[in-house]
Design a protein around this motif. Sequence first.
Motif, PDB file in Angstrom:
ATOM      1  N   VAL A 139       0.850  -1.166   0.131  1.00  0.00           N
ATOM      2  CA  VAL A 139      -0.015   0.081  -0.097  1.00  0.00           C
ATOM      3  C   VAL A 139       1.069   1.369   0.013  1.00  0.00           C
ATOM      4  O   VAL A 139       1.567   1.480   0.982  1.00  0.00           O
ATOM      5  N   PRO A 140       0.924   2.161  -0.822  1.00  0.00           N
ATOM      6  CA  PRO A 140       1.631   3.215  -0.774  1.00  0.00           C
ATOM      7  C   PRO A 140       1.086   4.173   0.226  1.00  0.00           C
ATOM      8  O   PRO A 140       0.129   4.239   0.532  1.00  0.00           O
ATOM      9  N   HIS A 141       1.966   4.956   0.688  1.00  0.00           N
ATOM     10  CA  HIS A 141       1.871   5.759   1.906  1.00  0.00           C
ATOM     11  C   HIS A 141       0.713   6.761   1.631  1.00  0.00           C
ATOM     12  O   HIS A 141      -0.100   7.120   2.462  1.00  0.00           O
ATOM     13  N   GLN A 142       0.581   7.484   0.303  1.00  0.00           N
ATOM     14  CA  GLN A 142      -0.295   8.375  -0.025  1.00  0.00           C
ATOM     15  C   GLN A 142      -1.784   7.578   0.284  1.00  0.00           C
ATOM     16  O   GLN A 142      -2.495   8.498   0.497  1.00  0.00           O
ATOM     17  N   ALA A 176       6.284  18.300  -1.937  1.00  0.00           N
ATOM     18  CA  ALA A 176       6.027  19.448  -2.614  1.00  0.00           C
ATOM     19  C   ALA A 176       6.480  19.286  -3.991  1.00  0.00           C
ATOM     20  O   ALA A 176       5.869  19.767  -4.713  1.00  0.00           O
ATOM     21  N   GLU A 177       7.619  18.797  -4.279  1.00  0.00           N
ATOM     22  CA  GLU A 177       8.130  18.667  -5.610  1.00  0.00           C
ATOM     23  C   GLU A 177       7.111  17.897  -6.482  1.00  0.00           C
ATOM     24  O   GLU A 177       6.765  17.993  -7.685  1.00  0.00           O
ATOM     25  N   ALA A 178       6.558  16.701  -5.910  1.00  0.00           N
ATOM     26  CA  ALA A 178       5.622  15.761  -6.573  1.00  0.00           C
ATOM     27  C   ALA A 178       4.232  16.469  -7.011  1.00  0.00           C
ATOM     28  O   ALA A 178       3.817  16.453  -7.902  1.00  0.00           O
ATOM     29  N   VAL A 179       3.822  17.401  -5.856  1.00  0.00           N
ATOM     30  CA  VAL A 179       2.705  18.334  -6.030  1.00  0.00           C
ATOM     31  C   VAL A 179       2.937  19.111  -7.425  1.00  0.00           C
ATOM     32  O   VAL A 179       1.861  19.263  -8.095  1.00  0.00           O
ATOM     33  N   LYS A 180       4.150  19.716  -7.496  1.00  0.00           N
ATOM     34  CA  LYS A 180       4.272  20.322  -8.530  1.00  0.00           C
ATOM     35  C   LYS A 180       4.332  19.827 -10.127  1.00  0.00           C
ATOM     36  O   LYS A 180       3.926  20.267 -10.904  1.00  0.00           O
ATOM     37  N   GLU A 181       4.985  18.508  -9.900  1.00  0.00           N
ATOM     38  CA  GLU A 181       5.280  17.726 -11.071  1.00  0.00           C
ATOM     39  C   GLU A 181       3.743  17.270 -11.437  1.00  0.00           C
ATOM     40  O   GLU A 181       3.611  17.132 -12.743  1.00  0.00           O
ATOM     41  N   ALA A 182       2.957  16.832 -10.506  1.00  0.00           N
ATOM     42  CA  ALA A 182       1.653  16.472 -10.843  1.00  0.00           C
ATOM     43  C   ALA A 182       0.883  17.565 -11.732  1.00  0.00           C
ATOM     44  O   ALA A 182       0.079  17.220 -12.593  1.00  0.00           O
ATOM     45  N   VAL A 237       0.562   8.617  -5.571  1.00  0.00           N
ATOM     46  CA  VAL A 237       0.531   6.995  -5.529  1.00  0.00           C
ATOM     47  C   VAL A 237       1.216   6.604  -6.565  1.00  0.00           C
ATOM     48  O   VAL A 237       2.021   5.798  -6.282  1.00  0.00           O
ATOM     49  N   TRP A 238       1.082   7.138  -7.819  1.00  0.00           N
ATOM     50  CA  TRP A 238       1.791   6.732  -8.736  1.00  0.00           C
ATOM     51  C   TRP A 238       3.432   6.427  -8.871  1.00  0.00           C
ATOM     52  O   TRP A 238       4.229   5.537  -8.959  1.00  0.00           O
ATOM     53  N   LYS A 239       3.784   7.497  -8.370  1.00  0.00           N
ATOM     54  CA  LYS A 239       5.447   7.645  -8.058  1.00  0.00           C
ATOM     55  C   LYS A 239       5.716   6.945  -7.020  1.00  0.00           C
ATOM     56  O   LYS A 239       6.967   6.348  -7.239  1.00  0.00           O
ATOM     57  N   VAL A 262       4.478   4.125  -6.334  1.00  0.00           N
ATOM     58  CA  VAL A 262       4.498   2.632  -6.991  1.00  0.00           C
ATOM     59  C   VAL A 262       5.691   2.492  -7.753  1.00  0.00           C
ATOM     60  O   VAL A 262       6.307   1.328  -7.567  1.00  0.00           O
ATOM     61  N   ILE A 263       6.248   3.459  -8.423  1.00  0.00           N
ATOM     62  CA  ILE A 263       7.133   3.151  -9.562  1.00  0.00           C
ATOM     63  C   ILE A 263       8.393   3.089  -8.382  1.00  0.00           C
ATOM     64  O   ILE A 263       9.344   2.281  -8.834  1.00  0.00           O
ATOM     65  N   GLY A 264       8.603   3.847  -7.476  1.00  0.00           N
ATOM     66  CA  GLY A 264       9.866   3.701  -6.595  1.00  0.00           C
ATOM     67  C   GLY A 264       9.797   2.379  -5.981  1.00  0.00           C
ATOM     68  O   GLY A 264      10.964   1.693  -5.877  1.00  0.00           O
ATOM     69  N   GLU A 265       8.958   1.912  -5.464  1.00  0.00           N
ATOM     70  CA  GLU A 265       8.729   0.391  -4.703  1.00  0.00           C
ATOM     71  C   GLU A 265       9.142  -0.436  -5.638  1.00  0.00           C
ATOM     72  O   GLU A 265       9.867  -1.424  -5.371  1.00  0.00           O
ATOM     73  N   ALA A 266       8.560  -0.533  -6.964  1.00  0.00           N
ATOM     74  CA  ALA A 266       8.616  -1.475  -8.058  1.00  0.00           C
ATOM     75  C   ALA A 266      10.211  -1.583  -8.366  1.00  0.00           C
ATOM     76  O   ALA A 266      10.605  -2.454  -8.873  1.00  0.00           O
ATOM     77  N   ALA A 267      10.830  -0.400  -8.538  1.00  0.00           N
ATOM     78  CA  ALA A 267      12.266  -0.314  -8.947  1.00  0.00           C
ATOM     79  C   ALA A 267      13.071  -1.220  -7.893  1.00  0.00           C
ATOM     80  O   ALA A 267      14.190  -1.637  -8.095  1.00  0.00           O
ATOM     81  N   ARG A 268      12.654  -1.001  -6.727  1.00  0.00           N
ATOM     82  CA  ARG A 268      13.358  -1.439  -5.390  1.00  0.00           C
ATOM     83  C   ARG A 268      13.278  -2.938  -5.359  1.00  0.00           C
ATOM     84  O   ARG A 268      14.262  -3.570  -5.273  1.00  0.00           O
ATOM     85  N   ASN A 269      12.143  -3.390  -5.783  1.00  0.00           N
ATOM     86  CA  ASN A 269      11.988  -4.908  -5.398  1.00  0.00           C
ATOM     87  C   ASN A 269      11.919  -5.615  -6.833  1.00  0.00           C
ATOM     88  O   ASN A 269      11.931  -7.034  -6.887  1.00  0.00           O
ATOM     89  N   GLY A 270      11.639  -5.314  -7.978  1.00  0.00           N
ATOM     90  CA  GLY A 270      11.711  -5.724  -9.189  1.00  0.00           C
ATOM     91  C   GLY A 270      10.668  -6.771  -9.675  1.00  0.00           C
ATOM     92  O   GLY A 270      10.772  -7.604 -10.588  1.00  0.00           O
ATOM     93  N   ARG A 271       9.328  -6.363  -8.913  1.00  0.00           N
ATOM     94  CA  ARG A 271       8.378  -7.333  -9.247  1.00  0.00           C
ATOM     95  C   ARG A 271       7.268  -6.517 -10.232  1.00  0.00           C
ATOM     96  O   ARG A 271       7.167  -5.419  -9.884  1.00  0.00           O
ATOM     97  N   ASP A 272       6.520  -7.330 -11.185  1.00  0.00           N
ATOM     98  CA  ASP A 272       5.484  -6.748 -11.609  1.00  0.00           C
ATOM     99  C   ASP A 272       4.384  -6.181 -10.979  1.00  0.00           C
ATOM    100  O   ASP A 272       4.214  -7.011  -9.621  1.00  0.00           O
ATOM    101  N   VAL A 273       3.840  -5.381 -11.389  1.00  0.00           N
ATOM    102  CA  VAL A 273       2.627  -4.622 -10.504  1.00  0.00           C
ATOM    103  C   VAL A 273       1.478  -4.837 -10.780  1.00  0.00           C
ATOM    104  O   VAL A 273       1.031  -4.702 -12.233  1.00  0.00           O
ATOM    105  N   LEU A 274       0.525  -5.242 -10.057  1.00  0.00           N
ATOM    106  CA  LEU A 274      -0.850  -5.490 -10.245  1.00  0.00           C
ATOM    107  C   LEU A 274      -1.511  -4.281  -9.526  1.00  0.00           C
ATOM    108  O   LEU A 274      -1.492  -4.405  -8.417  1.00  0.00           O
TER     109      LEU A 274
END
Length: 484
Positions: free
Chosen positions: A78-81, A200-206, A235-237, A239-251
Motif C-alpha cells: 500500500v503506497p503511503h499516499q 512538494a516537488e511531486a505536487v508541482k510535477e503533478a 500514488v503512482w510515483k 508505486v514506481i519507486g517500490e517496483a524499482a526496489r523489489n523488481g516485481r511486476d505490478v498489479l
Amino acid sequence: MKNDESEPADEGENRKRRGIFDCDDAYRTPTSDDYKRLFETGMIVVDTNVLINLYRSNGRTRRDTFAVLRRLQNQLWVPHQVLSEFWRNRDLPSVKGHHHAKARTACTALDKASRSLSDAADRWLKDVHLDADDAARKRIGGYKVSIQRSLDEMKRFIEEQAENDALDGTGSTQTDPVLLKLEPLLLGRIGDPFSPEDYAEAVKEAKRRADKEVPPGYADYDAKPDEQAAGDYIVWKQVIGEAARNGRDVLLVTGDIKEDWWTPRTNQSPARPRSELQNELRNQSGVALFMLTPSQLLAEVSTAFKLEVDKRSVNDLASREGNVEIFPAPIRSAIVGSILSAHERAREVHKVSGLSSRSPYGATVIVAVREELNERIAAIGGTTISVRGADYPVFDGFLFLPFRTPSGAPASTLSKSPRIRAVQELIEPSEEMFDFGDEPNRNLTPVIISYSATADSGVESILAGLGHFAGAGKFDFHFQSRLL
C-alpha cells in the motif's frame, strides 16, 4: 584456421531480435495464468477506494473482499499516499455512516411519498366533489391504510438491512472491525512517506503533467484543489519507486476507472492500463503493469485459487465501479466540477438563511448547477441553447441537461419531467406541432445528468446517461455512467 576470438561479431547478432510486441504502443491481453502468477509473485497495490469501500459494502461483500485480501497478503503493498487518503476519508459521514445514512434517506423519501399519495387522493376527492361522500372517502381511506402498511414494511426491511450491514464500533479505533482486520493484514506492507521536499516537488510535477494531460490524475484538477488532485500522481510515483526496489511486476487494483488511468473498453477489446503508464513503469522500474478493478480482482482470485466468493459480491462491487468511458475528461470534469461548486454556493446560502425545513438550498443549487455548467462547457468551446426560458450548454453535439433527484432515486424517474418533454420537442418535433417557435435541431444528443445533493450530506452521486425519446416525453436510457 580462423581465430573466432579475433573475428568481429556479426552486427545482426548484437541487435535485439524484435517481435510484434516490441513497441511502446503494443499490449498483450492478460490471461488467467498471468493473473495467477501476479497473485503468487507480483506486487499487488490496492488503491484508497478499495479500503474505503470496506465500510460502504454490505456484510457479504465485505467478508468476501477480506477473504481475497488475506489470500493475497504476502503480495500486498500500500503506497503511503493511499494510507493518508484512507485516514482523511474514513471519518466522513458518507463512509463510516454509509448504511444508516442511506437508510434514513430512503425512509424519508418513502414518508414523503406517503404524504404525497395521501394529499393527491384527498385533492381528487375534493376536485370531483366526493369529499362529503362517505362511501368514496371510506374506500380511499382503505387504500391509504393498505399503502401505508406496505410502506411501513418496506421501511422496516430497509432499516433492518442497514442494521445488518452497518459496522458497530467504528467510533473508536480500538473497536473498529475494519481497522482490526486491516492492521495485521497490512503490517509491514505500507510504503514510506515522501519527505516534505519530495512531496512538494511531486505536487508541482503533478500539476505540470496535468497541464499536458499526462496520466495519471489529470482528470481530477477541474474538480479538486491542486494538492488533493495530485494524489493519483503521488500514488503512482510511490508505486514506481517500490517496483524499482523489489523488481516485481505490478498489479494495481483500483475502482477509479477514469480515462487518466485506463484506455477505454471498446466492443472489440476490454479496458486496459494507459500505454503511457505501462511504458513509464517499464522504463523506470523494469517491470510490467497490470490493472484490475475490485470486482475483477474478486472474480480472478476466486477462479485462480478455487476460493469461494459469492457472485453477488462481485456484482455489488461492479455496480459501484460504473463506467465513464464515453465522456472525455474535459466533459467529465466540467460536469463534476460544476455540481461540486454549485453545492458549495448553495450551502453558503443555506447557512446564511438559518432555515432547515424550508431551506433555499434546493432552489439555489438547481440554478447554480446550470450556471456553473454553462460557464465550464463554454470554457472548453461550448455554447448554450434555450429550453423553455432556461439556458443549457451544448458541446460536440451533446446537449447537457442537469436534474437534481432525491437520494437513491433512479434516473428513470426523470422520464416524465416537463423539461424532458420540452427537449423532445426541440430535438424531435412531432407532426402535430403547428406552432414551434425555434427551429428544431435534430443533430443534438441529450445527456441527462442526474445528481443527488443536500445541504447536510453534500453531493452524494452524479450520473450521466444517453438514450432516446420514446414518445410522450419518455426518455429511455441506453447508457448510464456514474461520475461520482
